[in-house]
Scaffold this motif. Sequence first.
Motif, PDB file in Angstrom:
ATOM      1  N   ASP A  91       1.050  -1.004  -0.238  1.00 42.50           N
ATOM      2  CA  ASP A  91      -0.099   0.122   0.162  1.00 42.50           C
ATOM      3  C   ASP A  91       1.064   1.067   0.141  1.00 42.50           C
ATOM      4  OD1 ASP A  91      -2.117   1.446   0.368  1.00 42.50           O
ATOM      5  OD2 ASP A  91      -2.006   1.612   2.724  1.00 42.50           O
ATOM      6  N   ASP A  92       1.549   1.453  -1.185  1.00 41.09           N
ATOM      7  CA  ASP A  92       2.598   2.335  -1.032  1.00 41.09           C
ATOM      8  C   ASP A  92       1.882   4.167  -1.536  1.00 41.09           C
ATOM      9  OD1 ASP A  92       4.856   1.009  -0.326  1.00 41.09           O
ATOM     10  OD2 ASP A  92       4.819  -0.120  -2.354  1.00 41.09           O
ATOM     11  N   ARG A  93       2.751   4.839  -1.741  1.00 39.46           N
ATOM     12  CA  ARG A  93       1.854   6.795  -1.807  1.00 39.46           C
ATOM     13  C   ARG A  93       2.415   6.788  -3.050  1.00 39.46           C
ATOM     14  NH1 ARG A  93       3.959  11.610  -1.165  1.00 39.46           N
ATOM     15  NH2 ARG A  93       5.863  10.875  -0.441  1.00 39.46           N
ATOM     16  N   ILE A  94       3.456   6.537  -3.242  1.00 35.12           N
ATOM     17  CA  ILE A  94       4.269   6.634  -4.901  1.00 35.12           C
ATOM     18  C   ILE A  94       5.409   5.943  -5.038  1.00 35.12           C
ATOM     19  CG2 ILE A  94       5.405   8.826  -3.726  1.00 35.12           C
ATOM     20  CD1 ILE A  94       4.739   9.999  -5.561  1.00 35.12           C
ATOM     21  N   TYR A  95       5.449   6.068  -6.347  1.00 40.45           N
ATOM     22  CA  TYR A  95       6.096   5.010  -6.959  1.00 40.45           C
ATOM     23  C   TYR A  95       7.280   6.997  -7.985  1.00 40.45           C
ATOM     24  CZ  TYR A  95       4.034   0.678  -6.818  1.00 40.45           C
ATOM     25  OH  TYR A  95       4.057  -0.458  -6.560  1.00 40.45           O
ATOM     26  N   TYR A  96       8.650   6.536  -7.832  1.00 41.51           N
ATOM     27  CA  TYR A  96       9.740   7.314  -7.975  1.00 41.51           C
ATOM     28  C   TYR A  96      10.694   6.080  -8.759  1.00 41.51           C
ATOM     29  CZ  TYR A  96       8.671  11.038  -5.519  1.00 41.51           C
ATOM     30  OH  TYR A  96       8.287  12.259  -4.648  1.00 41.51           O
ATOM     31  N   PRO A  97      10.228   5.637 -10.355  1.00 46.73           N
ATOM     32  CA  PRO A  97      10.575   5.316 -11.036  1.00 46.73           C
ATOM     33  C   PRO A  97      12.290   5.960 -11.674  1.00 46.73           C
ATOM     34  CG  PRO A  97       9.386   6.235 -12.900  1.00 46.73           C
ATOM     35  CD  PRO A  97       9.229   6.586 -11.135  1.00 46.73           C
ATOM     36  N   ALA A  98      13.695   4.941 -12.611  1.00 43.22           N
ATOM     37  CA  ALA A  98      14.221   5.254 -12.670  1.00 43.22           C
ATOM     38  C   ALA A  98      14.258   6.555 -14.438  1.00 43.22           C
ATOM     39  CB  ALA A  98      15.828   4.339 -13.407  1.00 43.22           C
ATOM     40  N   HIS A  99      12.938   5.670 -14.844  1.00 46.51           N
ATOM     41  CA  HIS A  99      13.329   6.617 -16.272  1.00 46.51           C
ATOM     42  C   HIS A  99      11.366   7.375 -16.429  1.00 46.51           C
ATOM     43  CE1 HIS A  99      16.528   5.119 -17.294  1.00 46.51           C
ATOM     44  NE2 HIS A  99      16.194   3.982 -16.935  1.00 46.51           N
ATOM     45  N   GLY A 100      11.420   8.541 -16.481  1.00 42.54           N
ATOM     46  CA  GLY A 100       9.662   8.776 -16.411  1.00 42.54           C
ATOM     47  C   GLY A 100       9.622   9.076 -15.082  1.00 42.54           C
ATOM     48  N   PRO A 101       8.058   9.643 -15.110  1.00 39.75           N
ATOM     49  CA  PRO A 101       7.354  10.744 -14.244  1.00 39.75           C
ATOM     50  C   PRO A 101       6.935   9.905 -13.478  1.00 39.75           C
ATOM     51  CG  PRO A 101       5.862  10.810 -16.437  1.00 39.75           C
ATOM     52  CD  PRO A 101       7.242   9.694 -16.413  1.00 39.75           C
ATOM     53  N   ALA A 102       6.803  10.676 -11.891  1.00 37.47           N
ATOM     54  CA  ALA A 102       6.554   9.732 -10.806  1.00 37.47           C
ATOM     55  C   ALA A 102       4.242   9.112 -10.578  1.00 37.47           C
ATOM     56  CB  ALA A 102       6.181  10.621  -9.724  1.00 37.47           C
ATOM     57  N   VAL A 103       4.670   7.858 -10.500  1.00 38.55           N
ATOM     58  CA  VAL A 103       3.531   7.376 -10.691  1.00 38.55           C
ATOM     59  C   VAL A 103       2.567   7.607  -9.056  1.00 38.55           C
ATOM     60  CG1 VAL A 103       2.548   4.869 -11.336  1.00 38.55           C
ATOM     61  CG2 VAL A 103       4.708   5.197 -11.986  1.00 38.55           C
ATOM     62  N   GLU A 104       1.636   8.231  -9.110  1.00 41.36           N
ATOM     63  CA  GLU A 104       0.799   8.877  -8.277  1.00 41.36           C
ATOM     64  C   GLU A 104      -0.361   8.150  -7.824  1.00 41.36           C
ATOM     65  OE1 GLU A 104      -0.175  13.018  -9.784  1.00 41.36           O
ATOM     66  OE2 GLU A 104       1.712  13.523  -9.250  1.00 41.36           O
ATOM     67  N   LYS A 105      -0.109   6.821  -8.801  1.00 43.15           N
ATOM     68  CA  LYS A 105      -1.412   6.242  -8.594  1.00 43.15           C
ATOM     69  C   LYS A 105      -0.893   4.018  -8.451  1.00 43.15           C
ATOM     70  CE  LYS A 105      -5.623   9.434  -9.067  1.00 43.15           C
ATOM     71  NZ  LYS A 105      -6.648   9.179 -10.329  1.00 43.15           N
ATOM     72  N   PRO A 106      -0.314   4.328  -7.876  1.00 42.38           N
ATOM     73  CA  PRO A 106       1.158   3.380  -7.555  1.00 42.38           C
ATOM     74  C   PRO A 106       0.107   1.833  -8.487  1.00 42.38           C
ATOM     75  CG  PRO A 106       1.293   4.458  -6.309  1.00 42.38           C
ATOM     76  CD  PRO A 106      -0.116   4.684  -6.531  1.00 42.38           C
ATOM     77  N   LYS A 107      -0.969   1.688  -7.342  1.00 46.72           N
ATOM     78  CA  LYS A 107      -1.530   0.395  -7.589  1.00 46.72           C
ATOM     79  C   LYS A 107      -2.532   0.121  -8.759  1.00 46.72           C
ATOM     80  CE  LYS A 107      -3.859  -2.246  -3.563  1.00 46.72           C
ATOM     81  NZ  LYS A 107      -2.670  -2.708  -3.133  1.00 46.72           N
ATOM     82  N   GLN A 108      -3.243   1.794  -9.386  1.00 47.24           N
ATOM     83  CA  GLN A 108      -3.406   1.716 -10.483  1.00 47.24           C
ATOM     84  C   GLN A 108      -2.842   1.323 -11.726  1.00 47.24           C
ATOM     85  OE1 GLN A 108      -6.735   5.107 -11.294  1.00 47.24           O
ATOM     86  NE2 GLN A 108      -5.484   5.423 -12.886  1.00 47.24           N
ATOM     87  N   LEU A 109      -1.144   2.073 -11.460  1.00 45.24           N
ATOM     88  CA  LEU A 109      -0.897   1.094 -12.849  1.00 45.24           C
ATOM     89  C   LEU A 109       0.238  -0.139 -12.592  1.00 45.24           C
ATOM     90  CD1 LEU A 109       1.040   2.603 -14.954  1.00 45.24           C
ATOM     91  CD2 LEU A 109       3.108   2.757 -13.725  1.00 45.24           C
ATOM     92  N   VAL A 110      -0.171  -0.720 -11.645  1.00 45.04           N
ATOM     93  CA  VAL A 110       0.314  -2.409 -11.292  1.00 45.04           C
ATOM     94  C   VAL A 110      -0.563  -3.016 -11.553  1.00 45.04           C
ATOM     95  CG1 VAL A 110       1.450  -4.033  -9.970  1.00 45.04           C
ATOM     96  CG2 VAL A 110       2.337  -1.443  -9.374  1.00 45.04           C
ATOM     97  N   ARG A 111      -1.868  -2.760 -11.703  1.00 44.10           N
ATOM     98  CA  ARG A 111      -2.937  -3.416 -11.981  1.00 44.10           C
ATOM     99  C   ARG A 111      -3.220  -3.477 -13.639  1.00 44.10           C
ATOM    100  NH1 ARG A 111      -6.279  -1.015  -8.986  1.00 44.10           N
ATOM    101  NH2 ARG A 111      -7.307  -0.143 -10.496  1.00 44.10           N
ATOM    102  N   GLY A 112      -2.820  -2.472 -13.887  1.00 44.43           N
ATOM    103  CA  GLY A 112      -2.662  -2.212 -15.295  1.00 44.43           C
ATOM    104  C   GLY A 112      -2.009  -2.330 -16.137  1.00 44.43           C
ATOM    105  N   ASN A 113      -0.458  -2.888 -15.318  1.00 47.77           N
ATOM    106  CA  ASN A 113       0.770  -3.398 -15.668  1.00 47.77           C
ATOM    107  C   ASN A 113       0.196  -5.106 -15.837  1.00 47.77           C
ATOM    108  OD1 ASN A 113       2.243  -1.090 -16.811  1.00 47.77           O
ATOM    109  ND2 ASN A 113       3.487  -1.859 -15.161  1.00 47.77           N
ATOM    110  N   ILE A 114      -0.436  -5.545 -14.665  1.00 44.18           N
ATOM    111  CA  ILE A 114      -0.699  -7.015 -14.937  1.00 44.18           C
ATOM    112  C   ILE A 114      -1.963  -7.111 -16.138  1.00 44.18           C
ATOM    113  CG2 ILE A 114      -1.458  -8.773 -13.957  1.00 44.18           C
ATOM    114  CD1 ILE A 114      -0.351  -7.799 -10.850  1.00 44.18           C
ATOM    115  N   GLY A 115      -2.320  -6.589 -16.556  1.00 40.98           N
ATOM    116  CA  GLY A 115      -3.912  -6.561 -16.886  1.00 40.98           C
ATOM    117  C   GLY A 115      -3.027  -6.434 -18.663  1.00 40.98           C
ATOM    118  N   HIS A 116      -1.800  -5.348 -18.407  1.00 44.06           N
ATOM    119  CA  HIS A 116      -1.336  -5.916 -19.938  1.00 44.06           C
ATOM    120  C   HIS A 116      -0.579  -7.137 -20.602  1.00 44.06           C
ATOM    121  CE1 HIS A 116       0.760  -3.828 -23.544  1.00 44.06           C
ATOM    122  NE2 HIS A 116       1.750  -3.811 -23.268  1.00 44.06           N
TER     123      HIS A 116
END
Length: 299
Positions: free
Chosen positions: A202-227
């Motif tokens: 249950d993290d608040r924000i991701y800072y990746p090595a490339h690109g903008p911060a991920v402000e909705k981490p759970k939503q993005l990870v769910r999307g990556n799994i679905g993709h």
Amino acid sequence: MAKTPQAHDPSTWPTGDLEQLEPLVARVLAPNASAFTYTGTQTYLVGIEDLAVIDPGPADEEHLDALIRAIDGRPIRAIMCTHTHRDHSPAAMPLAERTGAPIVGCAPLRMEGGGGVEAAYDQEYEPDRVLEDGEAMTGAGWTLTALFTPGHISNHLCFALEETGVVFTGDHVMGWSTSVIVPPDGDMGDYMASLHKLYERDDRIYYPAHGPAVEKPKQLVRGNIGHRKAREGQILKLLTEAAQPIEDLVARMYSGVDKRLWPAAQMSVWAHLIHLEQRGLVNRSQNIWTARQNPAPAA
């Protein structure tokens, strides 16, 4: 002087300048923009009185000088690498020589050759300490816990900043692109398991090595799994229609994508096929892949 970033317009991020993202987190952008690094590698500085430096980046003198300016004489508790592709870890050794700081984080990885469309593996990386899953580095007011997240590369770690709900995700999860999985070291099964591992947090924000911060981490990870599941389904559908090589699959699946990116797509399709083969869903004969008519139960 630290500058305020324009977080939603990465094209304006200044290379080499210190940008304060939040009280415990700042970044310096390396001058290595490309089709696979987006605007470049983001080196993060964690802490105020003393620092951890995450993903020091390429061994570029301009970038190293920028990091020394950003550090501004503060003690470095650790130079921490998420993984050993050459856009992430080569600056660790020269930065350690300049600051006396230890190199801490992912394990070394010795490979024959590089990762093809990925940056080559850093063969010279020599950490002073390898962090296992759940181990931590600490400084004045900060704690960074290692999260073992293989898949993009077998030695990949993310780092969770426990005080603030931040995770530094390296190349495992990025907002601008999905991670490229390059066999034989990259592994789609491991990557999917690592995505689920982050999704359970249950993290608040991701800072990746490339690109903008991920402000909705759970939503993005769910999307990556679905993709990834959708790509898997697409591969099985195409192989059910006809046995074919990877090149033909990529041409069908990525017809609307710049052909310069097809080599990277080919690597990910290959990783999917290996994962499907391991689960008894496809067969291969030399370079021709076939969907199994009576597949074994999926794992």
